[in-house]
Motif scaffolding. Structure first.
Motif, PDB file in Angstrom:
ATOM      1  N   LYS A  57      70.554-126.416  53.797  1.00 21.61           N
ATOM      2  CA  LYS A  57      70.275-127.306  53.057  1.00 21.61           C
ATOM      3  C   LYS A  57      69.137-127.482  51.966  1.00 21.61           C
ATOM      4  O   LYS A  57      67.956-126.659  52.316  1.00 21.61           O
ATOM      5  N   ALA A  58      69.146-128.210  50.974  1.00 23.98           N
ATOM      6  CA  ALA A  58      68.169-128.282  50.100  1.00 23.98           C
ATOM      7  C   ALA A  58      68.021-129.711  49.569  1.00 23.98           C
ATOM      8  O   ALA A  58      68.838-130.337  49.267  1.00 23.98           O
ATOM      9  N   TYR A  59      66.713-129.820  49.328  1.00 24.53           N
ATOM     10  CA  TYR A  59      66.209-131.158  48.596  1.00 24.53           C
ATOM     11  C   TYR A  59      65.319-130.815  47.372  1.00 24.53           C
ATOM     12  O   TYR A  59      65.643-129.851  46.878  1.00 24.53           O
ATOM     13  N   ASP A  60      64.724-131.890  46.859  1.00 22.31           N
ATOM     14  CA  ASP A  60      64.011-131.911  45.668  1.00 22.31           C
ATOM     15  C   ASP A  60      62.948-130.638  45.915  1.00 22.31           C
ATOM     16  O   ASP A  60      62.831-129.868  44.970  1.00 22.31           O
ATOM     17  N   TYR A  61      62.224-130.958  47.066  1.00 18.02           N
ATOM     18  CA  TYR A  61      61.107-129.955  47.013  1.00 18.02           C
ATOM     19  C   TYR A  61      60.895-129.053  48.437  1.00 18.02           C
ATOM     20  O   TYR A  61      59.974-128.406  48.667  1.00 18.02           O
ATOM     21  N   ASP A  62      62.007-129.214  49.413  1.00 21.58           N
ATOM     22  CA  ASP A  62      62.087-128.475  50.461  1.00 21.58           C
ATOM     23  C   ASP A  62      63.408-128.080  50.745  1.00 21.58           C
ATOM     24  O   ASP A  62      64.275-128.329  50.380  1.00 21.58           O
ATOM     25  N   LEU A  63      63.239-126.947  51.327  1.00 23.55           N
ATOM     26  CA  LEU A  63      64.612-126.356  52.136  1.00 23.55           C
ATOM     27  C   LEU A  63      64.755-126.321  53.616  1.00 23.55           C
ATOM     28  O   LEU A  63      63.653-126.647  54.287  1.00 23.55           O
ATOM     29  N   GLU A  64      65.720-126.126  54.210  1.00 24.45           N
ATOM     30  CA  GLU A  64      66.020-126.155  55.495  1.00 24.45           C
ATOM     31  C   GLU A  64      66.972-124.964  55.769  1.00 24.45           C
ATOM     32  O   GLU A  64      67.988-124.621  54.924  1.00 24.45           O
ATOM     33  N   GLY A  65      66.644-124.208  56.820  1.00 22.85           N
ATOM     34  CA  GLY A  65      67.492-123.037  57.056  1.00 22.85           C
ATOM     35  C   GLY A  65      67.399-122.713  58.604  1.00 22.85           C
ATOM     36  O   GLY A  65      66.965-123.119  59.680  1.00 22.85           O
ATOM     37  N   GLU A  66      68.261-121.580  58.936  1.00 25.12           N
ATOM     38  CA  GLU A  66      68.147-121.136  60.301  1.00 25.12           C
ATOM     39  C   GLU A  66      67.979-119.526  60.317  1.00 25.12           C
ATOM     40  O   GLU A  66      68.282-118.985  59.455  1.00 25.12           O
ATOM     41  N   VAL A  67      67.121-119.119  61.289  1.00 29.75           N
ATOM     42  CA  VAL A  67      66.871-117.782  61.411  1.00 29.75           C
ATOM     43  C   VAL A  67      68.245-116.886  61.785  1.00 29.75           C
ATOM     44  O   VAL A  67      69.149-117.297  62.682  1.00 29.75           O
ATOM     45  N   VAL A  68      68.306-115.702  61.050  1.00 30.44           N
ATOM     46  CA  VAL A  68      69.310-114.629  61.229  1.00 30.44           C
ATOM     47  C   VAL A  68      68.681-113.515  61.688  1.00 30.44           C
ATOM     48  O   VAL A  68      67.374-113.399  61.359  1.00 30.44           O
ATOM     49  N   SER A  69      69.589-112.682  62.153  1.00 29.22           N
ATOM     50  CA  SER A  69      69.238-111.498  62.733  1.00 29.22           C
ATOM     51  C   SER A  69      68.534-110.658  61.584  1.00 29.22           C
ATOM     52  O   SER A  69      69.126-110.666  60.357  1.00 29.22           O
ATOM     53  N   GLN A  70      67.705-109.881  61.954  1.00 33.57           N
ATOM     54  CA  GLN A  70      66.931-108.774  61.153  1.00 33.57           C
ATOM     55  C   GLN A  70      68.073-108.041  60.288  1.00 33.57           C
ATOM     56  O   GLN A  70      68.936-107.472  61.052  1.00 33.57           O
TER      57      GLN A  70
END
Length: 437
Positions: free
Chosen positions: A424-437
């Motif tokens: 997800k993305a907003y004006d000044y911040d992002l959201e995310g989930e950890v993925v494997s290396q």
């Protein structure tokens, strides 16, 4: 005699203003620690008996905050909760004579280059062998690194040369040694700061040497991110971008304060650049390094600024599409060349103009963040807060830029790097989930 005077001194350092001030406080802390004096930074426990306020004198709001902080500490002293109040930093450097008269309860005032004199108040010696040693006030995984002091520019709005003097570069050897010491303390990211990074080396080496310094710092094992703050557009050393592209641990990030885009304002501000010249350097930077994140700062409400100037600045933002923008209102500062001009724009109008600018940038930032959805980035974990983790990509500096919000059932150690897919993305911040290396 108060009972507390029988106890060992404990010093609390309060830092106001910019990251350069924070570094000065860290150096003072390191020297006090080396002299076996108990020292803390921004102590909330109130179990200290001495305070050093490191002030900012840059603009009106900063000066007001500094004076209010000093008065708060003096009030604690009057109540018997403090033995000593010392004041240092830019405000003290600039207005010491007036302040000594206005606030006589302060025990001693010091300028920006009087660290040895501060130490004498504690019967402590300045230890030259500890140059570069600091007691970090930041989380241990990142630190600011001041590569020079002062500024030779003559921007008409700026009082920094009055408080910090002319440009003085630190040697490459001393900075590499400091970086190695920081890594040993657990630092993984350093943010290079100065009044102007791109002037680095001219005084010491008779030519600009930021690219040489970056290469040397990139060789320091364990230093995973190197970030550049406060570059100047005029005579920008393009070879810096070659090093940035070639070295994996130099962040694809450049902070270049431009201040305005109207030629009328740029001339009045004595910025030594026109809008066309700035557009040319931005295009050349992006051509050399297409993925670079560009941050800038702007000033609204400078004397004589018209609505046409504001509209031109907004047009400039729309066309250049910076990744990050900060906006300040003009502050009328004594002894600057702009002080001779009439400060003819009311404070509320200055603020409205700044708001207009940031509304333009907010839309640009939202659009750029939306483009990140689905992409995976290397993210450093800064902290855990309210059950979620907050981190940053290489395109984001501490406190001033985007954060990446991460929900994770798995523990993510602060200061470690993880790969995060943006959801997800907003004006000044992002959201995310950890993925494997």
């Amino acid at each position: 005699m108060k009972a507390r005077t029988l106890q060992k001194d404990k010093v609390n350092i309060i830092t106001l203003g910019c990251s350069k001030n924070l570094v000065d406080s860290e150096v003072l802390s390191g020297q006090l620690k080396a002299n076996e004096i108990d020292v803390v930074h921004e102590n909330s426990k109130l179990d200290h008996n001495i305070v050093v306020v490191n002030t900012c004198g840059f603009i009106d709001k900063a000066k007001e905050e500094s004076i209010n902080t000093i008065l708060d500490q003096v009030a604690l002293k009057k109540k018997g909760k403090l033995d000593k109040v010392y004041v240092t930093g830019c405000l003290s450097e600039r207005y010491r004579g007036d302040l000594e008269t206005e606030i006589p309860e302060v025990d001693a005032w010091f300028g920006t280059f009087e660290l040895p004199l501060i130490l004498k108040q504690f019967d402590a010696d300045y230890k030259t062998e500890l140059v570069g040693e600091r007691f970090l006030a930041t989380p241990k995984h990142y630190a600011y690194m001041k590569i020079s002091e002062g500024c030779n520019r003559t921007c008409s709005f700026c009082a920094i040369p009055l408080m910090r003097g002319q440009h003085v570069s630190r040697s490459i050897e001393s900075l590499v040694a400091e970086a190695e010491g920081l890594v040993q303390k657990g630092v993984k990211e350093v943010m290079l700061i100065a009044q102007e990074l791109t002037y680095y080396g001219l005084d010491l080496y008779k030519k600009r040497q930021l690219d040489v310094l970056l290469n040397k710092l990139a060789d320091v094992k364990g230093l995973e991110w190197i970030r550049l703050h406060y570059a100047y557009p005029n005579k920008f050393p393009m070879e810096v971008l070659d090093v940035m592209r070639e070295r994996d641990n130099i962040c694809n990030y450049l902070d270049m304060p431009l201040q305005h885009a109207s030629d009328n304002m740029l001339k009045a501000m004595r910025r030594q650049s026109t809008r066309a010249e700035m557009e040319d350097i931005i295009a050349a930077i992006r051509d050399k390094n297409p993925g670079i994140c560009l941050r800038t700062t702007l000033i609204t409400g400078f004397p004589g600024e018209t609505r046409d100037d504001v509209e031109e600045l907004k047009d400039f933002l729309v066309k250049q599409r910076f990744d990050r923008v900060g906006c300040f209102t003009y502050s009328h500062e004594e002894n600057t060349s702009a002080y001779d001009l009439e400060d003819n724009i009311p404070a509320d109008e200055k603020q409205r103009r700044a708001q207009e600018i940031m509304e333009v940038q907010q839309e640009i930032s939202y659009e750029k963040n939306q483009e990140k959805i689905g992409n995976t980035y290397k993210v450093i974990i800064d902290k855990k807060e309210a059950g979620r983790y907050l981190g940053r990509t290489e395109f984001d500096s501490v406190e001033v830029d985007n954060e990446v919000v991460i929900q994770s059932d798995k523990k993510l150690p602060v200061g470690e790097f993880v790969n995060v897919k943006i959801t997800k993305a907003y004006d000044y911040d992002l959201e995310g989930e950890v993925v494997s290396q």
